[in-house]
Enzyme design. Structure first.
Site, PDB file in Angstrom:
ATOM      1  N   ASP A 178       0.868  -1.183   0.000  1.00  0.00           N
ATOM      2  CA  ASP A 178       0.000   0.000   0.000  1.00  0.00           C
ATOM      3  C   ASP A 178       0.904   1.232   0.000  1.00  0.00           C
ATOM      4  O   ASP A 178       2.142   1.099  -0.072  1.00  0.00           O
ATOM      5  CB  ASP A 178      -0.983   0.008   1.188  1.00  0.00           C
ATOM      6  CG  ASP A 178      -0.290  -0.093   2.541  1.00  0.00           C
ATOM      7  OD1 ASP A 178       0.924   0.209   2.623  1.00  0.00           O
ATOM      8  OD2 ASP A 178      -0.969  -0.452   3.520  1.00  0.00           O
ATOM      9  N   LYS A 201      -4.671   0.875  -2.193  1.00  0.00           N
ATOM     10  CA  LYS A 201      -5.632   0.167  -1.319  1.00  0.00           C
ATOM     11  C   LYS A 201      -6.299   1.147  -0.365  1.00  0.00           C
ATOM     12  O   LYS A 201      -5.669   2.112   0.050  1.00  0.00           O
ATOM     13  CB  LYS A 201      -4.831  -0.883  -0.545  1.00  0.00           C
ATOM     14  CG  LYS A 201      -5.455  -1.429   0.698  1.00  0.00           C
ATOM     15  CD  LYS A 201      -4.473  -2.276   1.495  1.00  0.00           C
ATOM     16  CE  LYS A 201      -4.171  -1.683   2.846  1.00  0.00           C
ATOM     17  NZ  LYS A 201      -3.318  -2.508   3.707  1.00  0.00           N
TER      18      LYS A 201
END
Ligand code: R5P
Length: 330
Positions: A178, A201
Protein backbone atom coordinates in the site's frame (compact mmCIF):
# COMPACT_ATOMS: atom_id res chain seq x y z
CA UNK A 1 36.12 -1.45 23.75
CA UNK A 2 33.59 -4.12 24.70
CA UNK A 3 32.25 -3.99 28.22
CA UNK A 4 32.21 -7.00 30.48
CA UNK A 5 29.14 -9.09 29.62
CA UNK A 6 28.73 -10.07 33.27
CA UNK A 7 27.01 -6.67 33.61
CA UNK A 8 24.38 -7.69 31.06
CA UNK A 9 21.19 -9.64 31.86
CA UNK A 10 18.52 -10.52 29.28
CA UNK A 11 15.09 -11.55 30.56
CA UNK A 12 12.16 -12.77 28.52
CA UNK A 13 8.42 -12.61 29.06
CA UNK A 14 6.17 -15.45 27.94
CA UNK A 15 5.42 -14.11 24.45
CA UNK A 16 8.21 -15.62 22.34
CA UNK A 17 10.61 -17.83 24.34
CA UNK A 18 12.26 -19.39 21.26
CA UNK A 19 13.31 -15.98 19.87
CA UNK A 20 14.63 -14.92 23.29
CA UNK A 21 16.65 -18.16 23.60
CA UNK A 22 18.18 -17.68 20.15
CA UNK A 23 19.07 -14.05 20.94
CA UNK A 24 20.93 -14.95 24.14
CA UNK A 25 22.65 -17.90 22.49
CA UNK A 26 24.27 -15.44 20.00
CA UNK A 27 25.48 -13.47 23.02
CA UNK A 28 26.73 -16.62 24.70
CA UNK A 29 24.67 -15.78 27.77
CA UNK A 30 22.03 -17.73 29.69
CA UNK A 31 18.56 -16.20 29.78
CA UNK A 32 17.93 -14.30 33.02
CA UNK A 33 15.75 -16.36 35.32
CA UNK A 34 12.29 -15.08 36.17
CA UNK A 35 8.99 -16.60 37.08
CA UNK A 36 5.56 -15.41 35.96
CA UNK A 37 2.58 -16.72 37.90
CA UNK A 38 -1.01 -16.07 36.81
CA UNK A 39 -3.44 -16.29 39.76
CA UNK A 40 -7.05 -17.40 39.48
CA UNK A 41 -8.13 -13.75 39.41
CA UNK A 42 -5.92 -13.35 36.29
CA UNK A 43 -3.46 -11.10 38.15
CA UNK A 44 0.13 -11.69 37.11
CA UNK A 45 3.03 -11.88 39.55
CA UNK A 46 6.59 -11.71 38.22
CA UNK A 47 9.59 -12.63 40.35
CA UNK A 48 13.18 -12.18 39.19
CA UNK A 49 15.39 -15.01 40.32
CA UNK A 50 18.74 -13.28 39.74
CA UNK A 51 20.26 -10.25 41.37
CA UNK A 52 20.14 -7.46 38.77
CA UNK A 53 21.31 -4.61 41.03
CA UNK A 54 23.31 -2.08 38.94
CA UNK A 55 23.14 -4.34 35.83
CA UNK A 56 22.36 -3.40 32.22
CA UNK A 57 19.07 -5.26 31.80
CA UNK A 58 17.15 -6.10 28.61
CA UNK A 59 13.67 -7.60 28.63
CA UNK A 60 12.31 -9.23 25.49
CA UNK A 61 8.55 -9.25 24.97
CA UNK A 62 6.82 -9.19 21.62
CA UNK A 63 3.21 -8.44 20.77
CA UNK A 64 1.87 -11.94 20.26
CA UNK A 65 -1.40 -13.49 21.35
CA UNK A 66 -2.72 -12.88 24.02
CA UNK A 67 -1.47 -9.37 23.19
CA UNK A 68 -2.91 -7.56 26.20
CA UNK A 69 -1.72 -10.17 28.71
CA UNK A 70 1.79 -10.03 27.26
CA UNK A 71 1.79 -6.24 27.40
CA UNK A 72 0.79 -6.26 31.08
CA UNK A 73 3.36 -8.96 31.86
CA UNK A 74 6.03 -6.73 30.25
CA UNK A 75 4.95 -3.74 32.34
CA UNK A 76 5.14 -5.82 35.52
CA UNK A 77 8.57 -7.20 34.51
CA UNK A 78 9.87 -3.66 33.87
CA UNK A 79 8.54 -2.53 37.22
CA UNK A 80 10.14 -5.49 39.01
CA UNK A 81 13.49 -4.82 37.29
CA UNK A 82 13.39 -1.11 38.11
CA UNK A 83 12.65 -1.77 41.79
CA UNK A 84 15.36 -4.45 41.87
CA UNK A 85 17.79 -1.54 41.29
CA UNK A 86 18.93 -2.27 37.72
CA UNK A 87 21.27 0.41 36.36
CA UNK A 88 19.36 0.62 33.06
CA UNK A 89 16.40 -1.25 31.56
CA UNK A 90 15.81 -1.67 27.82
CA UNK A 91 12.43 -3.00 26.67
CA UNK A 92 12.96 -5.12 23.55
CA UNK A 93 9.75 -5.25 21.52
CA UNK A 94 10.39 -7.16 18.26
CA UNK A 95 6.79 -6.44 17.12
CA UNK A 96 5.50 -3.26 18.77
CA UNK A 97 2.03 -3.57 20.39
CA UNK A 98 -0.79 -1.39 19.04
CA UNK A 99 1.54 -0.04 16.33
CA UNK A 100 -1.33 0.44 13.88
CA UNK A 101 -3.08 2.77 16.32
CA UNK A 102 -0.62 5.58 15.55
CA UNK A 103 -2.82 8.57 14.67
CA UNK A 104 -6.14 10.18 15.43
CA UNK A 105 -7.86 9.53 12.10
CA UNK A 106 -11.37 9.25 13.53
CA UNK A 107 -13.14 11.35 16.12
CA UNK A 108 -13.00 10.31 19.78
CA UNK A 109 -10.43 7.53 19.48
CA UNK A 110 -7.23 6.84 21.41
CA UNK A 111 -3.78 6.83 19.84
CA UNK A 112 -3.05 3.57 21.63
CA UNK A 113 0.58 3.29 20.45
CA UNK A 114 1.27 6.56 22.29
CA UNK A 115 -0.45 5.19 25.38
CA UNK A 116 1.79 2.09 25.16
CA UNK A 117 4.81 4.41 24.99
CA UNK A 118 3.61 6.20 28.13
CA UNK A 119 3.02 2.90 29.93
CA UNK A 120 6.47 1.52 29.08
CA UNK A 121 8.15 4.65 30.42
CA UNK A 122 6.02 4.73 33.55
CA UNK A 123 6.80 1.07 34.21
CA UNK A 124 10.53 1.81 34.13
CA UNK A 125 11.90 1.44 30.59
CA UNK A 126 14.98 3.65 30.05
CA UNK A 127 15.29 2.66 26.38
CA UNK A 128 13.35 0.75 23.75
CA UNK A 129 14.64 -1.56 21.04
CA UNK A 130 12.13 -2.54 18.35
CA UNK A 131 11.91 -3.52 14.71
CA UNK A 132 10.10 -2.12 11.64
CA UNK A 133 7.56 0.12 13.36
CA UNK A 134 4.28 0.46 11.48
CA UNK A 135 5.02 4.17 11.23
CA UNK A 136 8.08 6.21 12.16
CA UNK A 137 6.18 8.73 14.33
CA UNK A 138 5.87 6.05 17.05
CA UNK A 139 9.50 6.82 17.97
CA UNK A 140 8.39 10.37 18.70
CA UNK A 141 5.80 9.14 21.22
CA UNK A 142 8.67 8.43 23.63
CA UNK A 143 10.83 10.71 25.78
CA UNK A 144 13.49 8.00 26.02
CA UNK A 145 15.79 6.69 23.24
CA UNK A 146 14.13 4.28 20.79
CA UNK A 147 16.27 2.18 18.46
CA UNK A 148 14.36 0.85 15.49
CA UNK A 149 15.96 -2.11 13.73
CA UNK A 150 15.14 -2.92 10.12
CA UNK A 151 14.86 -6.54 9.05
CA UNK A 152 16.03 -5.53 5.56
CA UNK A 153 19.59 -6.96 5.62
CA UNK A 154 18.28 -10.45 6.46
CA UNK A 155 15.51 -10.22 3.85
CA UNK A 156 18.00 -8.97 1.24
CA UNK A 157 20.26 -11.97 1.94
CA UNK A 158 17.31 -14.30 1.34
CA UNK A 159 16.30 -12.51 -1.87
CA UNK A 160 19.85 -12.50 -3.25
CA UNK A 161 20.93 -15.94 -2.10
CA UNK A 162 17.69 -17.88 -2.65
CA UNK A 163 15.03 -16.08 -4.66
CA UNK A 164 17.21 -14.56 -7.37
CA UNK A 165 19.16 -17.81 -7.62
CA UNK A 166 15.96 -19.67 -8.52
CA UNK A 167 14.80 -17.13 -11.08
CA UNK A 168 16.55 -14.23 -12.77
CA UNK A 169 16.23 -10.97 -10.86
CA UNK A 170 15.31 -9.26 -14.16
CA UNK A 171 11.91 -11.01 -14.02
CA UNK A 172 10.93 -9.46 -10.69
CA UNK A 173 8.98 -6.36 -9.75
CA UNK A 174 8.56 -5.22 -6.14
CA UNK A 175 4.92 -4.59 -5.35
CA UNK A 176 4.41 -2.30 -2.36
CA UNK A 177 1.41 -3.53 -0.30
CA UNK A 178 0.00 0.00 0.00
CA UNK A 179 1.08 3.65 0.00
CA UNK A 180 2.48 3.25 3.54
CA UNK A 181 4.62 0.30 2.42
CA UNK A 182 5.80 2.31 -0.62
CA UNK A 183 7.15 4.94 1.75
CA UNK A 184 8.55 2.56 4.34
CA UNK A 185 10.17 0.15 1.87
CA UNK A 186 11.15 2.52 -0.96
CA UNK A 187 14.81 1.77 -0.26
CA UNK A 188 14.23 -1.91 -1.16
CA UNK A 189 14.03 -0.87 -4.80
CA UNK A 190 17.34 1.09 -4.59
CA UNK A 191 19.16 -1.66 -2.75
CA UNK A 192 17.81 -4.51 -4.92
CA UNK A 193 17.75 -2.46 -8.12
CA UNK A 194 14.22 -3.57 -9.00
CA UNK A 195 11.26 -1.72 -10.53
CA UNK A 196 8.29 -0.93 -8.29
CA UNK A 197 4.51 -1.21 -8.52
CA UNK A 198 2.14 0.00 -5.80
CA UNK A 199 -1.16 -1.40 -4.59
CA UNK A 200 -3.64 1.46 -4.31
CA UNK A 201 -5.63 0.17 -1.32
CA UNK A 202 -8.13 1.66 1.07
CA UNK A 203 -10.09 0.39 4.04
CA UNK A 204 -13.75 1.49 3.99
CA UNK A 205 -14.27 0.21 7.57
CA UNK A 206 -12.68 -1.93 10.28
CA UNK A 207 -13.76 -5.27 8.79
CA UNK A 208 -10.18 -6.17 7.72
CA UNK A 209 -11.46 -6.37 4.12
CA UNK A 210 -9.48 -3.79 2.19
CA UNK A 211 -10.51 -2.63 -1.26
CA UNK A 212 -7.95 -2.46 -4.05
CA UNK A 213 -8.63 0.46 -6.38
CA UNK A 214 -5.84 -0.28 -8.83
CA UNK A 215 -2.29 -1.55 -9.24
CA UNK A 216 0.00 1.32 -10.18
CA UNK A 217 2.84 0.06 -12.37
CA UNK A 218 3.63 -2.69 -14.82
CA UNK A 219 3.16 -6.27 -13.56
CA UNK A 220 2.15 -8.23 -16.70
CA UNK A 221 4.39 -11.26 -17.22
CA UNK A 222 6.42 -10.37 -14.12
CA UNK A 223 7.24 -12.23 -10.92
CA UNK A 224 5.64 -9.99 -8.31
CA UNK A 225 7.19 -9.77 -4.84
CA UNK A 226 4.66 -8.02 -2.60
CA UNK A 227 6.32 -6.16 0.30
CA UNK A 228 4.56 -5.08 3.51
CA UNK A 229 5.39 -4.56 7.18
CA UNK A 230 2.96 -7.09 8.60
CA UNK A 231 0.40 -9.74 7.71
CA UNK A 232 -2.54 -9.70 10.09
CA UNK A 233 -5.74 -11.18 8.62
CA UNK A 234 -4.01 -11.71 5.27
CA UNK A 235 -6.71 -9.58 3.58
CA UNK A 236 -4.27 -7.10 2.02
CA UNK A 237 -2.08 -9.80 0.49
CA UNK A 238 -4.94 -11.93 -0.75
CA UNK A 239 -6.79 -9.02 -2.41
CA UNK A 240 -3.54 -7.75 -3.92
CA UNK A 241 -2.56 -11.19 -5.20
CA UNK A 242 -5.92 -11.74 -6.86
CA UNK A 243 -5.67 -8.38 -8.60
CA UNK A 244 -2.08 -9.03 -9.68
CA UNK A 245 -3.10 -12.40 -11.05
CA UNK A 246 -5.98 -10.80 -12.98
CA UNK A 247 -3.52 -8.28 -14.40
CA UNK A 248 -1.30 -11.02 -15.81
CA UNK A 249 1.42 -11.49 -13.17
CA UNK A 250 3.54 -14.58 -13.89
CA UNK A 251 4.27 -15.50 -10.25
CA UNK A 252 3.25 -13.92 -6.94
CA UNK A 253 5.35 -14.02 -3.78
CA UNK A 254 5.18 -11.92 -0.64
CA UNK A 255 7.55 -10.68 2.07
CA UNK A 256 6.56 -9.20 5.44
CA UNK A 257 8.48 -8.62 8.66
CA UNK A 258 5.76 -9.39 11.22
CA UNK A 259 3.68 -12.55 10.56
CA UNK A 260 0.78 -11.97 12.94
CA UNK A 261 -1.40 -14.37 10.89
CA UNK A 262 -4.54 -13.99 13.00
CA UNK A 263 -7.62 -16.23 12.80
CA UNK A 264 -7.71 -18.33 9.63
CA UNK A 265 -5.14 -16.20 7.79
CA UNK A 266 -2.88 -19.18 7.04
CA UNK A 267 -5.75 -21.22 5.57
CA UNK A 268 -6.81 -18.30 3.36
CA UNK A 269 -3.26 -17.48 2.29
CA UNK A 270 -2.46 -21.04 1.23
CA UNK A 271 -5.63 -21.02 -0.89
CA UNK A 272 -4.52 -17.78 -2.59
CA UNK A 273 -2.33 -17.40 -5.69
CA UNK A 274 0.66 -16.48 -3.49
CA UNK A 275 3.32 -19.10 -4.12
CA UNK A 276 5.64 -18.32 -1.22
CA UNK A 277 5.42 -16.01 1.79
CA UNK A 278 8.71 -14.87 3.28
CA UNK A 279 8.37 -13.65 6.87
CA UNK A 280 10.45 -12.66 9.87
CA UNK A 281 10.07 -14.34 13.26
CA UNK A 282 9.24 -11.30 15.40
CA UNK A 283 6.17 -13.25 16.57
CA UNK A 284 5.90 -17.04 17.01
CA UNK A 285 4.94 -18.48 13.63
CA UNK A 286 6.07 -22.12 13.39
CA UNK A 287 2.94 -23.59 15.01
CA UNK A 288 0.65 -21.47 12.85
CA UNK A 289 2.15 -22.60 9.56
CA UNK A 290 2.43 -26.28 10.54
CA UNK A 291 1.56 -28.45 7.55
CA UNK A 292 2.16 -25.57 5.13
CA UNK A 293 5.90 -25.07 5.63
CA UNK A 294 6.46 -25.45 1.88
CA UNK A 295 4.56 -22.18 1.29
CA UNK A 296 6.48 -20.13 3.87
CA UNK A 297 10.10 -19.13 4.43
CA UNK A 298 10.71 -17.99 8.02
CA UNK A 299 13.81 -15.82 8.45
CA UNK A 300 15.65 -15.88 11.77
CA UNK A 301 15.99 -12.26 12.90
CA UNK A 302 17.64 -13.11 16.24
CA UNK A 303 21.22 -12.29 15.06
CA UNK A 304 20.17 -8.68 14.41
CA UNK A 305 18.63 -8.32 17.88
CA UNK A 306 21.72 -9.87 19.49
CA UNK A 307 24.03 -7.44 17.64
CA UNK A 308 21.83 -4.50 18.63
CA UNK A 309 21.79 -5.53 22.31
CA UNK A 310 25.57 -5.75 22.24
CA UNK A 311 25.84 -2.33 20.53
CA UNK A 312 23.57 -0.71 23.12
CA UNK A 313 25.49 -2.36 25.95
CA UNK A 314 28.81 -1.18 24.51
CA UNK A 315 27.53 2.27 23.57
CA UNK A 316 28.33 1.72 19.89
CA UNK A 317 26.35 2.70 16.81
CA UNK A 318 23.19 0.82 15.84
CA UNK A 319 23.04 2.40 12.38
CA UNK A 320 26.47 0.93 11.66
CA UNK A 321 24.71 -2.47 11.59
CA UNK A 322 22.97 -1.48 8.34
CA UNK A 323 24.22 -0.90 4.79
CA UNK A 324 24.36 2.81 3.77
CA UNK A 325 21.29 2.70 1.50
CA UNK A 326 19.20 1.32 4.37
CA UNK A 327 20.67 3.86 6.80
CA UNK A 328 19.83 6.74 4.48
CA UNK A 329 16.17 5.80 4.15
CA UNK A 330 13.91 8.85 4.15
C1 R5P B 1 -1.51 -1.81 6.86
O1 R5P B 1 -1.56 -0.63 6.85
C2 R5P B 1 -0.27 -2.64 6.96
O2 R5P B 1 0.82 -2.10 6.32
C3 R5P B 1 -0.55 -4.02 6.43
O3 R5P B 1 -0.90 -3.93 5.08
C4 R5P B 1 -1.70 -4.58 7.20
O4 R5P B 1 -1.42 -4.53 8.57
C5 R5P B 1 -1.99 -5.99 6.82
O5 R5P B 1 -3.15 -6.37 7.48
P1 R5P B 1 -4.08 -7.49 6.85
O6 R5P B 1 -3.20 -8.70 6.66
O7 R5P B 1 -5.16 -7.70 7.89
O8 R5P B 1 -4.63 -6.97 5.58
Amino acid sequence: MNKDLSDLIVYSGLSHPSLAKRIVSHLDLPLGRSQSIVFSNENIMVRLQDNCRQKDVFVIQTSSSPVNDHLVELLILLDAIKYASAARVTAVLPYFPYGRSDKKDEPRISIAARLVADLLQTAGADRVLTMNLHSPQIQGFFRIPVDQLLAAPIFFDYFNETLFMEESKEDFVLVMGDAGAAKAFGYYSDELNLPVAIVDKFRPDHSEKPIIRQIIGDVRGKSCLIVDDEITSGGTLIEAAERLSAEGAKRILAAAVHPVLSGDAVKKLVASPIERIIVGDTVPVREKIKGHENRFAVLDLSPLFAKAILSIHNGSSISALFPPSVRRRP
